[in-house]
Design an enzyme around this catalytic site. Structure first.
Site, PDB file in Angstrom:
ATOM      1  N   ARG A   1       0.960  -1.294  -0.172  1.00  0.00           N
ATOM      2  CA  ARG A   1      -0.143   0.084   0.042  1.00  0.00           C
ATOM      3  C   ARG A   1       0.959   1.233  -0.062  1.00  0.00           C
ATOM      4  NH1 ARG A   1      -3.463   2.631   4.593  1.00  0.00           N
ATOM      5  NH2 ARG A   1      -5.300   3.593   3.565  1.00  0.00           N
TER       6      ARG A   1
ATOM      7  N   ILE B   1      -7.419   7.311  -0.215  1.00  0.00           N
ATOM      8  CA  ILE B   1      -7.136   6.104  -0.607  1.00  0.00           C
ATOM      9  C   ILE B   1      -7.925   5.502   0.640  1.00  0.00           C
ATOM     10  CG2 ILE B   1      -5.111   6.086   0.720  1.00  0.00           C
ATOM     11  CD1 ILE B   1      -4.012   3.513  -0.905  1.00  0.00           C
ATOM     12  N   SER B   2      -8.663   4.494   0.287  1.00  0.00           N
ATOM     13  CA  SER B   2      -9.471   3.999   1.448  1.00  0.00           C
ATOM     14  C   SER B   2      -8.765   2.968   2.390  1.00  0.00           C
ATOM     15  CB  SER B   2     -10.775   2.896   0.765  1.00  0.00           C
ATOM     16  OG  SER B   2     -11.336   3.467  -0.054  1.00  0.00           O
ATOM     17  N   GLN B   3      -9.249   2.931   3.708  1.00  0.00           N
ATOM     18  CA  GLN B   3      -8.521   2.153   4.491  1.00  0.00           C
ATOM     19  C   GLN B   3      -8.727   0.631   4.127  1.00  0.00           C
ATOM     20  OE1 GLN B   3     -11.908   3.039   7.516  1.00  0.00           O
ATOM     21  NE2 GLN B   3     -11.305   1.457   8.414  1.00  0.00           N
TER      22      GLN B   3
ATOM     23  N   PHE C   1     -17.837   7.067   1.523  1.00  0.00           N
ATOM     24  CA  PHE C   1     -16.963   7.361   0.516  1.00  0.00           C
ATOM     25  C   PHE C   1     -17.427   8.885  -0.082  1.00  0.00           C
ATOM     26  CE2 PHE C   1     -16.567   3.015   0.674  1.00  0.00           C
ATOM     27  CZ  PHE C   1     -15.330   2.685  -0.136  1.00  0.00           C
TER      28      PHE C   1
END
Length: 215
Positions: A35, A61-63, A204
């Protein structure tokens, strides 16, 4: 940048399992994709924390646990063609590329597509096609798709995308008002209609039509 050490990777995988990601193929894909490569500056050092982090163009950036849950919910097989709406950093697409035959990913910000492509090339992920475009209309020229994943919230599952999903296919999409907590849902397209599963609350950015200002 070097990848995470063994202890960091072990803690990362433990955190994913503790949040409900049990599918071995998904865990292996997330272990294989660093990541940190999708983050810049000071945020790269926080790559293995289970938090969303800023990227270019005012996006995030999503968890990792949300990426893992969405990937697991898609039930991707090695023969599947996947459409992703909202490339963002490219992290989700890179994980999908480890699981699917081909991944098409659309992003409205040209800068994000350019940055993601650099990482895809670095990771030798030749089965990703990344495009600048309005993802709300999908990619009809490549349809139908076995799986569709949307990484931005819509008020309802977008009709044009549902139309591009194969019978027997799965779409995972956050649904709800953009300024409130949304619900992550899984849609299965069957011979007789659509089946919906609510997975968990998420947050989101909204799914927007048109291209980003940097395009």
């Amino acid at each position: 940048m070097t990848g995470p050490d063994a202890e960091t990777k072990m803690q990362f995988l433990y955190a994913l399992r503790s949040r409900g990601i049990m599918e071995q193929s998904v865990l292996e894909a997330m272990e294989a994709v660093d990541r940190g490569l999708f983050l810049r500056g000071i945020f790269a050092a926080r790559a293995y924390e289970d938090v969303p982090l800023p990227i270019s163009c005012g996006q995030t950036i999503s968890q990792p646990s949300v990426v893992g849950l969405m990937t697991q919910a898609l039930e991707v097989s090695p023969r599947d063609t996947v459409l992703e709406i909202g490339t963002g950093s490219g992290y989700q697409a890179a994980i999908l590329a480890k699981l699917a035959r081909r991944v098409y990913t659309i992003e409205r910000h040209a800068r994000l597509v350019h940055e993601a492509r650099q990482v895809f090339n670095q990771l030798h992920l030749a089965n990703i096609t990344s495009l600048v475009g309005d993802g709300s209309f999908g990619m009809p020229e490549q349809a139908p798709f076995d799986r569709i994943i949307v990484t931005a919230a819509a008020e309802d599952p977008p009709g044009p995308l549902l139309a591009q999903l194969k019978t027997g296919g799965i779409m995972v999409v956050p649904v709800g008002q953009s300024d409130a907590v949304q619900t992550l849902i899984r849609v299965r397209k069957t011979e007789t209609g659509l089946e919906y599963d609510e997975l968990r609350p998420v947050r989101f950015v909204p799914l927007l039509e048109g291209l980003g200002k940097d395009t």
